[in-house]
Structure formats: C-alpha cells, structure tokens
Design a protein around this motif. Structure first.
Motif, PDB file in Angstrom:
ATOM      1  N   ASP A 217      88.175  15.258  13.517  1.00  0.00           N
ATOM      2  CA  ASP A 217      87.624  16.361  12.739  1.00  0.00           C
ATOM      3  C   ASP A 217      87.973  17.690  13.408  1.00  0.00           C
ATOM      4  N   PRO A 218      88.800  18.529  12.735  1.00  0.00           N
ATOM      5  CA  PRO A 218      89.205  19.812  13.326  1.00  0.00           C
ATOM      6  C   PRO A 218      88.009  20.681  13.683  1.00  0.00           C
ATOM      7  N   TYR A 219      86.917  20.528  12.952  1.00  0.00           N
ATOM      8  CA  TYR A 219      85.717  21.325  13.237  1.00  0.00           C
ATOM      9  C   TYR A 219      85.301  21.167  14.706  1.00  0.00           C
TER      10      TYR A 219
ATOM     11  N   GLY B  70      89.202  26.665  19.235  1.00  0.00           N
ATOM     12  CA  GLY B  70      89.658  27.908  19.853  1.00  0.00           C
ATOM     13  C   GLY B  70      88.763  28.272  21.017  1.00  0.00           C
ATOM     14  N   LYS B  71      88.324  29.498  21.029  1.00  0.00           N
ATOM     15  CA  LYS B  71      87.527  29.988  22.158  1.00  0.00           C
ATOM     16  C   LYS B  71      86.180  29.279  22.269  1.00  0.00           C
ATOM     17  N   ALA B  72      85.681  28.826  21.137  1.00  0.00           N
ATOM     18  CA  ALA B  72      84.360  28.159  21.159  1.00  0.00           C
ATOM     19  C   ALA B  72      84.409  26.865  21.979  1.00  0.00           C
TER      20      ALA B  72
ATOM     21  N   LEU C 202      80.618  19.470  20.409  1.00  0.00           N
ATOM     22  CA  LEU C 202      80.842  18.029  20.541  1.00  0.00           C
ATOM     23  C   LEU C 202      80.189  17.498  21.830  1.00  0.00           C
ATOM     24  N   LEU C 203      80.378  18.233  22.898  1.00  0.00           N
ATOM     25  CA  LEU C 203      79.827  17.777  24.181  1.00  0.00           C
ATOM     26  C   LEU C 203      78.302  17.795  24.154  1.00  0.00           C
TER      27      LEU C 203
END
Ligand code: SAM
Ligand code: MD0
Ligand code: SF4
Length: 347
Positions: free
Chosen positions: A111-113, A118-120, A125-126
């Motif tokens: 899932d690209p989300y 990027g910077k986020a 996820l972690l």
C-alpha cells in the motif's frame, strides 16, 4: 529409489536429494499417501508433542500497487479495498488475543499510503506495530510485501518478531509470470535482510500453478538455505476479475503432500494449515498431513478479509479459536499456551 526407501531415509533424519523428494511428491497411491501423512505426524508430535499454535490474521490494508496475476487484490482488480484505522487494528488485535491466539499477523498489500510517505517516513506503519505490541504483548508477524532493508530494521526495532514474504516458487520463469515487475532477487533479498536484522522469517509456496515436483524439490533446498523458521504452502485459488480467473482450480492433494514432505525434511520448523484455502472444512486434513500452526483466524465482525478466500467462513464465525479447537481435539491435539509459543521463539 522407491517410495518406501525414500520415506524411511527421511524418517531417519536424512535430507533427501531432489529425485527422492520427487518420488514422495509423485505418489497417487492411497496407502502410500496415508503412510506419508502418518510419518509426518509422528515427526511433528515428537517435536511439538500435541501442541498447535494459532495465528490471528489482520489484513489491515487491502490496497496494493502490484499486479500479481494470481491475486484478488492486484492493483487493477475491483476487489474489496479498505484501510483500517489504528484504533480498529488495535481493537481487533486485542479481541483476537482474548480469544486465545498466540501471534498477530499484520498483513497488507504493498500500500503506497504506508510505503511511499516521503518526508513523513514510515511512522504510521511502525506505530501500528508498536501499538499492537503494547496492547497485546503478543508476538507480531509483519507481512508487508517486499520492503527495504531500512524499513525491516525499523520494523524489528518497533517490536515485530517475524517477517513473512513468500516467493511462491523458486522457478524464475514461473515467478516472473506470477509476480510481473517484482524482481525475483529483490524479493528474495528482503528475506535475507530480515534475517540479518534478527527477524524470524517465513517462506512460502503456491501450488497448482504449473510447477512440477522438481520445482518443489528445488524450493525445499531454498528453504533450507534460507533457514526459514516457518515454511508454508497454499493451493492457488482462482480469483474473479484477474488474469488467472480461468486457470483450473486444483484439488488439495499436492498441498497435503508438500506439507507432509516439508515436515519430514524440516521436523522442527513451523508449518501452517491455512484456513484461507478451504476454510474450516480443510483444516483436519492439513493438520493430519503434519501442520502445527493454524493461520488466518479472523474475528467475524471485524470487517476484515482473507487473501485467497476473502469471505469464506468469516461471518459465520468458523475462522475462530472456538471453531478450530474442536477440530484439533478430533486430531488428538490442543492449542499451546502463549508462553509455550514464546518459548519456542526463543530457541
Ligand atoms: N502483499 C503481501 C505480499 O504479497 O507479500 C502480503 C500479502 S499477500 C496477499 C500473501 C500471500 O497470499 C501471497 O504471497 C500468496 O502466497 C497468497 N495468495 C495471494 N493470492 C492467492 C490466491 N489466489 N490463492 C492462494 N494464495 C494466494
Ligand atoms: C494465511 N491469509 O495465513 C493468510 C496469509 C500472510 N502472512 C498470511 C496468506 O493464510
Ligand atoms: Fe499485492 Fe500481495 Fe496481492 Fe501481490 S500478492 S497483488 S503484492 S497483495
């Protein structure tokens, strides 16, 4: 070498050559099959006594950027898409824990989300891993697809014990047909990197896709090389709206033989019986072929899907600890305790 010579050799603890593995996998004789499964269960019971491990399955995002030809969730298919919130994920994990499972398998499409932030970065996820860990104190498996070494390291630091990533086959041509635009070696290297970082790894096969018994034997050699602590096989289930929709569905006979031969070759490894292929009706035969883990346990009212069987037996509550335990009992087995599972992980 004949069937019984190969069976005796492997039962005595020797690894088999490819020809001998092929002999065991090729049998269609009913008595030989029964003897294969009996030998596998004997070896399992010697290593694990009568105890079985139970895995809760949390498919928390079904969005995926890939186009695996066998998968319902491939990017372009009109499949069920959802992305569960952190609270939903943690609540589901807690309810699974209460029901008596031993591990939470956090699974997602690529899932690209979560993966292209990027910077986020990977914080969201972690944080899912951290919060699930904190709320349940159970071992966690993460099944995110092929990911970078950096992310694997962070997942381990966030508390994950396991990384699951299945090659499906180790026949390069077949792999490329199944997983287009996903380089074979990159996927394989993810597992090596996970291992380097101290994660336990699960390797897996799909059967019923045109592979032959020599391909399967070659996969066993790869599993040995990887030293995967958990190894699996699932029969391909054709999916509506995918390029392989018409690919003829296989019976489960080869899957059962593969489970048994894996058990004989890798006596002390974890080998799942997945509820995601034939639901609860398929559990007994997989256990009786030598499996010692039940995977794809899904709470009925969670709005979660399965992978190869997106809905089978979920709403009716059969993919639950309550549904599974009586079947284990019929096989003379019982669920382990959480501490027994944790002790196994430590060894
Ligand atoms: N997206 C991640 C990945 O591909 O590694 C994790 C989830 S993926 C859906 C998990 C596994 O489900 C695949 O590696 C494959 O072995 C299995 N699977 C997917 N579609 C299937 C199907 N139609 N029949 C049987 N198994 C399937
Ligand atoms: C299963 N549906 O165990 C799950 C899935 C991913 N780690 C596991 C394939 O059958
Ligand atoms: Fe995506 Fe995994 Fe399905 Fe491939 S198997 S399409 S990576 S969810």
């Amino acid at each position: 070498m004949g069937f019984y010579e190969a069976l005796e050799k492997v039962s005595a603890g020797e690894f088999l050559n490819q020809e001998e593995i092929a002999v065991l996998l090729s049998t269609d004789d009913e008595q030989e099959n029964r003897d294969l499964f009996t030998a596998a269960c004997k070896v399992r019971n010697k290593c694990f006594s009568n105890k079985v491990f139970l895995y809760g399955f949390v498919y928390f995002s079904t969005y995926c950027r890939n186009k695996c030809n066998f998968c319902f969730y491939r990017a372009v298919n009109k499949s069920i898409r959802y992305r569960k919130s952190l609270k939903e994920i943690v609540d589901i994990a807690v309810s699974l824990k209460k029901s008596g499972i031993h591990l939470i398998d956090l699974t997602m499409g690529e899932d690209p989300y979560y993966l292209d932030r990027g910077k986020a970065g990977y914080d969201e996820l972690l944080n899912i891993i951290k919060q699930v860990k904190k709320a349940t104190n159970l071992p966690v498996m993460i099944s995110p697809g092929t990911v970078s070494e950096k992310l694997l390291e962070k997942m381990k630091d966030s508390g994950a014990e396991w990384y699951a990533c299945y090659q499906e086959t180790h026949n390069l041509n077949l792999y490329n047909k199944l997983r287009p635009d996903q380089p074979y070696q990159k996927r394989y290297n993810s597992k090596l990197a996970a291992k380097e970082n101290g994660l336990l790894i699960e390797e897996g096969l799909l059967t019923g896709l045109g592979e032959n018994v020599y391909d399967i034997a070659a996969s066993f050699y790869k599993m040995k090389e990887l030293e995967a602590q958990q190894i699996r096989v699932m029969t391909f289930v054709p999916q509506k709206g995918t390029p392989m929709e018409q690919f003829s569905a296989h019976d489960n006979k080869m899957e059962l033989k593969i489970i048994a031969v894996m058990r004989l070759l890798f006596p002390d490894r974890l080998i799942p019986a997945s509820l995601d292929v034939e639901g609860i009706d398929g559990l007994k035969k997989r256990i009786n072929a030598g499996a010692n883990v039940v995977t794809s346990i899904i709470p009925p009212d969670s709005g979660l899907a399965g992978v190869s069987q997106s809905t089978l037996n979920i709403k009716d509550g059969w993919r639950t600890v309550q549904g599974v335990v009586p079947i284990l009992q019929e096989c003379g087995l019982a669920p382990a305790s959480v501490s027994e599972y944790k002790n196994w992980l430590k060894n």
